[in-house]
Design a protein around this motif. Structure first.
Motif, short mmCIF file in Angstrom:
data_model
loop_
_atom_site.label_atom_id
_atom_site.label_comp_id
_atom_site.label_asym_id
_atom_site.label_seq_id
_atom_site.Cartn_x
_atom_site.Cartn_y
_atom_site.Cartn_z
N ARG A 102 0.91 -1.25 -0.01
CA ARG A 102 -0.06 0.01 0.01
C ARG A 102 0.99 1.05 0.00
NH1 ARG A 102 -3.04 -1.66 5.38
NH2 ARG A 102 -0.75 -1.94 5.96
N ARG A 112 0.24 5.00 -10.74
CA ARG A 112 -0.96 4.56 -9.73
C ARG A 112 -1.91 3.60 -10.29
NH1 ARG A 112 -5.50 8.56 -10.20
NH2 ARG A 112 -5.74 7.63 -11.95
N ASN A 126 -2.20 -0.11 -8.80
CA ASN A 126 -3.42 -0.56 -8.48
C ASN A 126 -4.01 -1.89 -9.26
OD1 ASN A 126 -3.69 1.41 -6.69
ND2 ASN A 126 -4.69 2.71 -7.82
N ARG A 136 -2.03 -1.16 -3.78
CA ARG A 136 -3.00 0.14 -3.61
C ARG A 136 -2.20 1.34 -3.54
NH1 ARG A 136 -5.48 0.12 1.48
NH2 ARG A 136 -3.99 1.54 2.00
N ASP A 194 -2.75 5.52 -3.15
CA ASP A 194 -3.66 6.56 -3.07
C ASP A 194 -2.83 7.77 -3.24
OD1 ASP A 194 -6.30 5.77 -1.33
OD2 ASP A 194 -4.56 4.43 -1.01
N ARG A 251 -9.38 6.95 -4.46
CA ARG A 251 -7.84 6.83 -4.13
C ARG A 251 -7.15 8.07 -4.55
NH1 ARG A 251 -6.87 0.48 -5.33
NH2 ARG A 251 -8.22 -0.32 -3.51
N GLU A 252 -8.03 9.08 -4.82
CA GLU A 252 -7.39 10.51 -4.97
C GLU A 252 -8.00 11.55 -4.09
OE1 GLU A 252 -6.72 10.98 -9.75
OE2 GLU A 252 -8.59 11.56 -8.81
N HIS A 253 -6.80 12.17 -3.27
CA HIS A 253 -7.29 13.02 -2.00
C HIS A 253 -6.77 14.54 -2.00
CE1 HIS A 253 -8.11 8.91 -0.14
NE2 HIS A 253 -7.06 8.69 -0.95
N VAL A 271 -7.18 9.49 3.85
CA VAL A 271 -6.11 8.65 3.36
C VAL A 271 -5.81 7.52 4.09
CG1 VAL A 271 -3.42 8.57 2.85
CG2 VAL A 271 -4.58 10.55 2.66
#
Length: 366
Positions: A3, A26, A30, A35, A37, A51-53, A77
């Motif tokens: 991750r 990314r 994935n 994973r 993010d 998964r975009e913050h 996150v």
């Protein structure tokens, strides 16, 4: 499954190599390895995907198209195994804090020598010197406290180690390109669409002063049956258009090209011209190569390695405009052999190859 939490100050909606590198890494990560993010400067113009913050951000006043994110970690996150900072500034500080808080390894990518862009802030020599020294001092501190540093090319690694005195382990991992997208396609349709004919020499990307794009016009000035095609935009465009009006060569400015148009743009060219001495890899050169288009470019920065002299294009010495013209002419004369070599090397600069290498380096610190 590994991750990864990636932090970057160059992401949507900007259009540049770092944006697409992180997106591609990314997506491939994935799909195949775990994973990833992404934490990035938010904007009302872009709606985040899974998964975009986003974090609060402001436009960077000295560099159009770049936003500066608040150095914070969104609560959304999820817990990671590895923290990967794609910047030493802004969100790079958030990445460092997140890694320390959770006792996680910090990987830091060195995409851009910040000192090279100091002239966007001031043209005063003493101010430039001070800004360059300050940025290099800060970069030394930041990368010295990472667990692993990734650079996209050997020249960039040498700068980090030799000039910035970074002792953290540094590994070269090409940014990679999407070879499924960038492959030979219908260049004739692109020519017809934009009313282009004859021998095409082109460039696409940011029109920044540091890239010395005026050298393309100077090097082709007086060449017969040649059209120079610029795709993209940026702060230097007005000056480029002014210079083009007095040059003895046909110059066209196509403006921003949609990402989907780029394979046809590259395929339509007979040679890609790349005079920028400040590249840390030069992704557009690799995109052109993947479409079978050889590159005439400067023997400086990452392009010294990205362009394989005599194999995927030809180099010229910095500041030598006559040498640039010669490199362009040699690239045109040797086009078919160079194009075949470019296509033979496509797998070596693919996203798949890059992410496989990245995975290996992640595993050394987890």
């Amino acid at each position: 499954m590994t991750r990864v939490a990636a932090f970057t100050d160059t992401y949507h909606p900007t259009v540049n190599g770092v944006t697409y590198t992180i997106e591609a890494w990314r997506d491939h990560w994935n799909d195949h390895h775990g994973r990833m993010d992404v934490v990035y400067p938010g904007t009302d113009e872009y709606t985040p995907n899974a998964r975009e913050h986003p974090v609060r951000s402001l436009p960077f006043p000295f560099y159009d198209g770049v936003r500066v994110g608040a150095p914070r970690v969104p609560k959304t996150v999820p817990r990671a195994d590895v923290v990967h900072a794609h910047t030493a500034f802004g969100l790079g500080l958030a990445a460092r804090r997140y890694a320390k808080k959770h006792d996680l390894p910090l990987v830091a990518s060195y995409h851009t020598p910040t000192a090279e862009y100091a002239e966007y802030i001031s043209s005063n020599d003493s101010v430039l010197a001070g800004l360059s020294t300050a940025s290099e001092t800060y970069e030394h501190w930041y990368y010295e406290h990472a667990d692993l540093v990734i650079t996209p090319s050997e020249p960039t690694k040498r700068h980090l180690v030799d000039d910035l005195d970074v002792t953290t382990p540094v590994h070269v991992v090409s940014n990679g390109i999407d070879t499924d997208r960038f492959q030979p396609t219908d260049g004739d349709a692109f020519r017809e669409r934009f009313d282009l004919d004859g021998t095409l020499i082109g460039y696409t990307g940011r029109h920044g002063y540091e890239k010395r794009l005026e050298d393309i016009i100077d090097a082709t000035d007086g060449m017969d049956d040649v059209t120079v095609v610029f795709g993209g935009d940026g702060p230097a465009r007005d000056d480029l258009e002014t210079r083009a009006r007095t040059a003895d060569v046909d110059v066209r400015f196509l403006g921003f090209l949609d990402r989907s148009d780029l394979p046809a743009f590259y395929t339509a060219l007979d040679a890609f011209a790349f005079p920028s001495p400040v590249e840390t890899q030069g992704l557009v050169a690799l995109e052109a190569n993947a479409c079978g288009t050889p590159v005439a470019g400067i023997d400086a920065g990452a392009l010294a390695d990205t362009i394989e002299h005599g194999e995927t294009g030809y180099h010229y010495e910095p500041g030598d405009i006559d040498g640039f013209q010669t490199a362009i002419e040699r690239t045109l004369d040797d086009h078919d052999r160079l194009a075949a070599n470019c296509l033979d090397r496509r797998d070596t600069f693919s996203i798949e190859h890059a992410v496989t290498e990245l995975r290996t380096h992640y595993h050394t610190i987890t």
